[in-house]
Structures are given as C-alpha cells and as structure tokens.
Write an enzyme that holds these catalytic residues in place. Sequence first.
Site: not given
Length: 460
Positions: A37, A84, A47, A312
């Site tokens: 991350e 990355v 949100c 999700n």
Amino acid sequence: MAAERLVVIGGDAAGMSAASQARRFKGPEELEIVAFERGDFASYSACGIPYWVGGDVERRDDLVARTPQEHRERAIDLRMRTEVLEIDTDRRRVRARDLDSGSETWTGFDKLVIATGARPVRPPLPGIDAPGVHGVQTLGDGQALIETLTRTSGGGRAVVVGAGYIGVEMAEALLKRGYEVTVLHRDEQPMATLDPDMGRLVHEAMDGLGITTVGAAAVTKILTGDDGRVRAVATDGAEYPADVVVLGIGVRPETALAEAAGLPLGPHGGLLTDLSMRVRGHEDIWAGGDCVEVLDLITGTTRHIALGTHANKHGQIIGANVGGDYGTFPGVVGTAVSKVCDREIARTGLREKDARAAGLQYVSATIESTGTAGYLPGARLMTVKMLAERRTGRLLGVQIVGGEGAAKRVDIAAVALTARMTVEQMTALDLGYAPPFSPVWDPVLVAARKATAAVRRAGW
C-alpha cells in the site's frame, strides 16, 4: 512443500478483503500473503470523508475499518508506504519502492491481486496544484483539506468544481463549516447521474441551503495571489473568489501498472476480468475494486463504477477463489444514493440518455408522493421517475429525489432490475405498509402503475 505466495497491490477495500478472505481459507503454512500500500492508511471508508470534513464523523480513525497492525496479526505482511512500480508477468514478480528509504525490491508471486483503485480527475489547468486546491480521494486528502479549513477557520469562500456525488456532499460539508459555497459544473443541472429534470430538484435543494450552483461552467484556470495560494476560480465568463477549492470532477481507473504489463483494459480504461474476477487471459492474476470494469446487467456492456460496496464484494470473491473455494460477481445495475442536507438522492439502472445510447426505446413516468401516509404530521414529498422498455414493459431505471425515506426505496427497483421484472409485475410486489412508513400505495408502486399505463399506451 513450500507455501504459495499471494501478492496484493493495494491496501484498501478490494485488496485487503481479498487478502483477509484468502487467509480464512488457507493458513500461513499454505499461503504467504504480502500486500503493498503506497499510502499511509489501509482498509478505510473513503465514502465517509465528506462527513468527517463536515463534522458528522468526529475522528479520522472512526473511518478506519482495520489497521495495518490488525492485518499483520492475521499473518498478512502489509507493507505501508510502499509503491509497486512494475508488474513482470513473465517472471511472476513485482518491483516495489519503499517511499521512505527509496530502496527497491523485487517480490515473486504465485498468485497476484491488483486492487489499485481509481485516481481523481485533475485536469491540467493553470494553478491546479496551488496550495488550497484539494482532492478528496484518500484519508490523507481529507486530512490536508481539514488543515486548510482550520487555517481559514471562521468561514470563508469555497468553490467546489464538479456536482456529482462527491461534489454535492463536499458542498454541504463546507457549508456546515461556515463557508460561502459555490459549485461549478459543466452540465445543465447538478448530479449528471440523474436526468436533467431530476437534477433540477437537487439544484433547488442546494439553492434552498444557500449554495450557489452554476451550470454550464467550464473551469479554465485557478487564480493565485501573491502568496501563491488559490484566490479564485476562473471560467470562460466569470471569476469566483475562493479561499479553498475542492475538486469533485470524478475518478478514472488507476491502471497504468496493468497497462504497462500488457493486461487487458476495457473502453473505460478499467481492467477486464471474467466472472470470478480473474484478469482475462491470465490464470493466476485477479483484479477488483475501482480499477476494474464490471458488467452492466441491463445493457450487457461493461462500465466503470467506483463504489466501496462493489470493491468489498470483489475482494470476497477473489479471496475465496484464491483460497480454493469458488465465487463469481455477476454484474451490477448501477445503484447509488446520496444526500444534500435533508434531500435524499437515488438512482439505479439507466437514465434516458443511457437507454438511447443502448438502442432501447422506452417510456417514462414521473410521480410525486409522500414517504409516509399523507395525513401524518411531517409527511415529506418525494419524486420518483421510472423508465420502462417500450414494447416489453421491462424496467430500465428509477430515479428518486425526496425527503427522509426516499433514497433507500431505490433498493426495491435494484432488485426488480436484477430480476428483469416488468413494471406491471412490480405493481404486485408485496411491500411493507404502515402509515409511519408508507402510504397504502408505496411511491415506487405508484410510479410502476403509471409506467405500466405508459407502456400500454405505447402499444404493448
């Protein structure tokens, strides 16, 4: 036998849901999980940022679902602030850079999950990077905006560029903080995810709050003062003074890494996957969240929808498949809800222009009703617009704008769309009724009745 290695690129909803679900199926002795991350936070609710900025959510950490340490305690090697830079599909490895030390390393994988999310649209305008101009994509973005607002505490002038979901929500948040708010957008009405006649209702609600909404306003530059900070936003016809500017123009899939690796992209720039969320043509690479395109169940085409609900679900499905179980993501109907103050906004399915673009002939019906029995004190009006296919009567889309209880009624339509129901079939739905919750005929059913009549008049 050595454990397989799963590498995950992206530490938010899709990526960490996939990692967590895979871990439920396979322990560390069977599956090593390494996640990268590049930001400072993982597994958080983007949100919720407008509600944190507006003061409805008190603390930043309230938006964090699971900390990096909690992931690590579940045997997931989550490496924060590590970006990355390259995916080598031939040699099955990724190259990553530690943003603090600058060091770079290659990490091999047996299975790979790409969950790089979306990037906010930031047009290359003069002054766009000036201090005081903010996006609101990450928790770090929200923190930076709050720091700017704190510096100009006591209110000032704010300009929001864009009037989609994030723009409308941020306009309300800034209003709550005491700012004089102007919203600039390119379209005829705010909320271009609605038809213009329904967007006009949102415009009226924003006007009622004291938010200035300017349509057909294309921003040409950000003007700065002697200190280099933003002082105004310019369009072709005017200048709008600003102490702070918030960009709410939308997002695009973050797929530069995937594109450089030769992975397949769709017409909207998102990764293309099969129903199991496996990248097409690549047996051991999956992708999910805001970086992918998904199947529209109504038109049969792919579309890009950046929503945490989908991300999700994608992660759960990917994790199950990586872990040896099975799952698929069949597609979406395009459901979304929002609000501006007490005016709730919802849509699912197609707008009129979407139906025309898909080559569908349609009829439309619009009704006004109340969310509760009309004789109860405080009954609030809502407007429901429904589209149906001209000859078959198949439901094509629903839009709702109204008071409390309006938005979640769109879920009725979302289920009907998924089931490919006709509007006449909808009129017989056995919905709950009691005066505090609905009139005898729920507004969605009233709209379905009117749409049924329109279909019959059109020659069903």
